[in-house]
Design a protein around this motif. Sequence first.
Motif, PDB file in Angstrom:
ATOM      1  N   GLN A 190       9.134  28.852   5.578  1.00  0.00           N
ATOM      2  CA  GLN A 190       7.252  27.941   5.534  1.00  0.00           C
ATOM      3  C   GLN A 190       6.987  28.226   6.841  1.00  0.00           C
ATOM      4  O   GLN A 190       5.539  28.297   7.624  1.00  0.00           O
ATOM      5  N   GLY A 213      -0.189  32.639   5.535  1.00  0.00           N
ATOM      6  CA  GLY A 213      -0.833  31.840   4.921  1.00  0.00           C
ATOM      7  C   GLY A 213      -2.082  30.889   4.538  1.00  0.00           C
ATOM      8  O   GLY A 213      -3.224  31.083   3.976  1.00  0.00           O
ATOM      9  N   THR A 218       0.955  31.604  -6.472  1.00  0.00           N
ATOM     10  CA  THR A 218       1.962  30.728  -5.455  1.00  0.00           C
ATOM     11  C   THR A 218       2.669  30.141  -7.231  1.00  0.00           C
ATOM     12  O   THR A 218       3.526  29.948  -6.665  1.00  0.00           O
ATOM     13  N   GLU A 219       2.183  29.293  -7.112  1.00  0.00           N
ATOM     14  CA  GLU A 219       2.447  28.739  -8.233  1.00  0.00           C
ATOM     15  C   GLU A 219       3.201  29.131  -9.522  1.00  0.00           C
ATOM     16  O   GLU A 219       4.104  28.555  -9.629  1.00  0.00           O
ATOM     17  N   SER A 220       2.801  30.176 -10.061  1.00  0.00           N
ATOM     18  CA  SER A 220       3.893  31.064 -11.435  1.00  0.00           C
ATOM     19  C   SER A 220       4.567  31.466  -9.918  1.00  0.00           C
ATOM     20  O   SER A 220       5.970  31.490 -11.176  1.00  0.00           O
ATOM     21  N   VAL A 221       4.556  31.883  -8.978  1.00  0.00           N
ATOM     22  CA  VAL A 221       5.674  32.411  -8.132  1.00  0.00           C
ATOM     23  C   VAL A 221       7.190  31.536  -8.126  1.00  0.00           C
ATOM     24  O   VAL A 221       8.494  31.559  -8.180  1.00  0.00           O
ATOM     25  N   ALA A 222       6.604  29.748  -7.901  1.00  0.00           N
ATOM     26  CA  ALA A 222       7.541  29.321  -7.977  1.00  0.00           C
ATOM     27  C   ALA A 222       8.077  28.800  -9.130  1.00  0.00           C
ATOM     28  O   ALA A 222       9.256  28.464  -9.180  1.00  0.00           O
ATOM     29  N   GLY A 281      11.407  29.947  -2.804  1.00  0.00           N
ATOM     30  CA  GLY A 281      10.514  28.894  -2.735  1.00  0.00           C
ATOM     31  C   GLY A 281       9.883  28.309  -1.834  1.00  0.00           C
ATOM     32  O   GLY A 281       8.913  27.581  -1.485  1.00  0.00           O
ATOM     33  N   THR A 305       6.451  30.373  -1.237  1.00  0.00           N
ATOM     34  CA  THR A 305       5.668  29.760  -2.677  1.00  0.00           C
ATOM     35  C   THR A 305       4.709  28.909  -1.280  1.00  0.00           C
ATOM     36  O   THR A 305       4.031  28.813  -1.381  1.00  0.00           O
ATOM     37  N   ARG A 306       5.702  27.858  -1.306  1.00  0.00           N
ATOM     38  CA  ARG A 306       5.098  27.129  -0.095  1.00  0.00           C
ATOM     39  C   ARG A 306       4.041  27.126   1.417  1.00  0.00           C
ATOM     40  O   ARG A 306       2.896  26.382   0.977  1.00  0.00           O
ATOM     41  N   PHE A 339       0.744  28.373  -0.214  1.00  0.00           N
ATOM     42  CA  PHE A 339       0.479  27.266  -0.933  1.00  0.00           C
ATOM     43  C   PHE A 339      -0.917  26.286  -0.300  1.00  0.00           C
ATOM     44  O   PHE A 339      -1.047  25.877  -0.713  1.00  0.00           O
ATOM     45  N   ALA A 343       0.151  25.765 -12.797  1.00  0.00           N
ATOM     46  CA  ALA A 343      -0.708  27.137 -12.082  1.00  0.00           C
ATOM     47  C   ALA A 343      -1.590  27.825 -13.134  1.00  0.00           C
ATOM     48  O   ALA A 343      -2.795  28.298 -12.648  1.00  0.00           O
TER      49      ALA A 343
END
Length: 422
Positions: A62, A69, A86-90, A117, A120-121, A124, A188
């Motif tokens: 992060q 991001g 990003t939610e799909s990858v998470a 993970g 992705t945050r 996002f 997502a």
Amino acid sequence: MLSGLHIALLSQRRLRLLATARFVSVLGSAFGPIALSFGVLGHPHGSPGALSLVLACQALPQLVFVLWGGVLGDRVRSRFRLVCVTESVAALVWAGLAVLFAVGGPVAWIAVLAAAGGVTRALFSPALEGVVVDVVEDQSVRQQANALLKVSANTARLLGMMLAGAVVSLVGPAMALSLDAASFAACAALFAVLGRSTPDRPVRYTSSAWRDLREGWAEFTRHEWLWVTTGQLALVVAVVNAMAGLLGPMLAAQYLGGPWAWSLVLIAQVIGQIGGAGWAARLRPARPMLLATVCTAGAALPALLLAARAPLPLVLAGALAYGVMWDVTMVLWRTCLQREVPDAAIARVSSIDLLGCLTLAPVALAVAGPLVAAVGPAVVALGAGILVLAAVGCALVSGDIRRLAGEPAVRPEPLPAAAGSG
């Protein structure tokens, strides 16, 4: 909990979709911290040091990717499509973690997926700040909309935590993490629907990413209250993360009764957050950042009470009070950010703030394990609580924090890099 204004806001389809997406995502995500912490501690090769490593690997990306991001969040035509990706990858990441826990995979691979993970945050979170601005265009209701989104997210977190302890205890962390993955996938899909109902942003960035980032930094440093608060929250977030991921579970296992007791503590905190967010919607403080800064002192309560080995009812009361104070802080701070920073720079400024707030989190998680081994979790928790109080005291020295008024300010002109249509 919902006022008439909240009901009216929910009649707006885009805000209703956003609130639903956040509810679904947070509902599943509530399983993650408990499942990850107790899953690693219960792993054949698990230990406080291993848990510290996994949590640090989750937090470090992060720091590395959050600025990128923020640039992405301001450059893309549709922030909704970005958060959908990003939610799909998470979802894939947490599904992979569920498989590793189910088959007893190595801690090293758990750490690798935890790091993914974290990426992705990082992509996002800054974009989400811009999504809220894109959805709630009327500044006069943004504080209420922020509070509504907080109530929705915290209600989901409460429901998730009420189930998480039972799921982890009865069927193990793998099942809890698989539910987390499913929630990311559903979120997502909701963001995809929201993106289709929202026009693309009529801007195109033609300058370099580095120039965009420099302009975001100039905007960030222009607001003393913002960079002082970021410095303060760097310490506070480090303490909160260490307590939630390592110190709290260890002290709960030592003298409170284990996972079920720690789940109750987290549930009490979220109940407080729901109440705090609802209360914040009605607050009209003359000095919002002064009140927000004072309220961050509540983060010291769980650490100090656990360090003193207070009985469970007292720890629960402290967690409840901390939850109320924390969400008052978050709603007021977010509303000030959205009011004082131009829309064209909101994701970049948010990413810089996130970077600052998260800077010490990996360090705290990395050193917490060895410190606990040397002096015990109670002593480390006591020091953590004292650090929070010291950070609050230092932040209150800032005159800008003490003076920032609650009335809407004149909004600056959009940054030059945001100008132009596509």
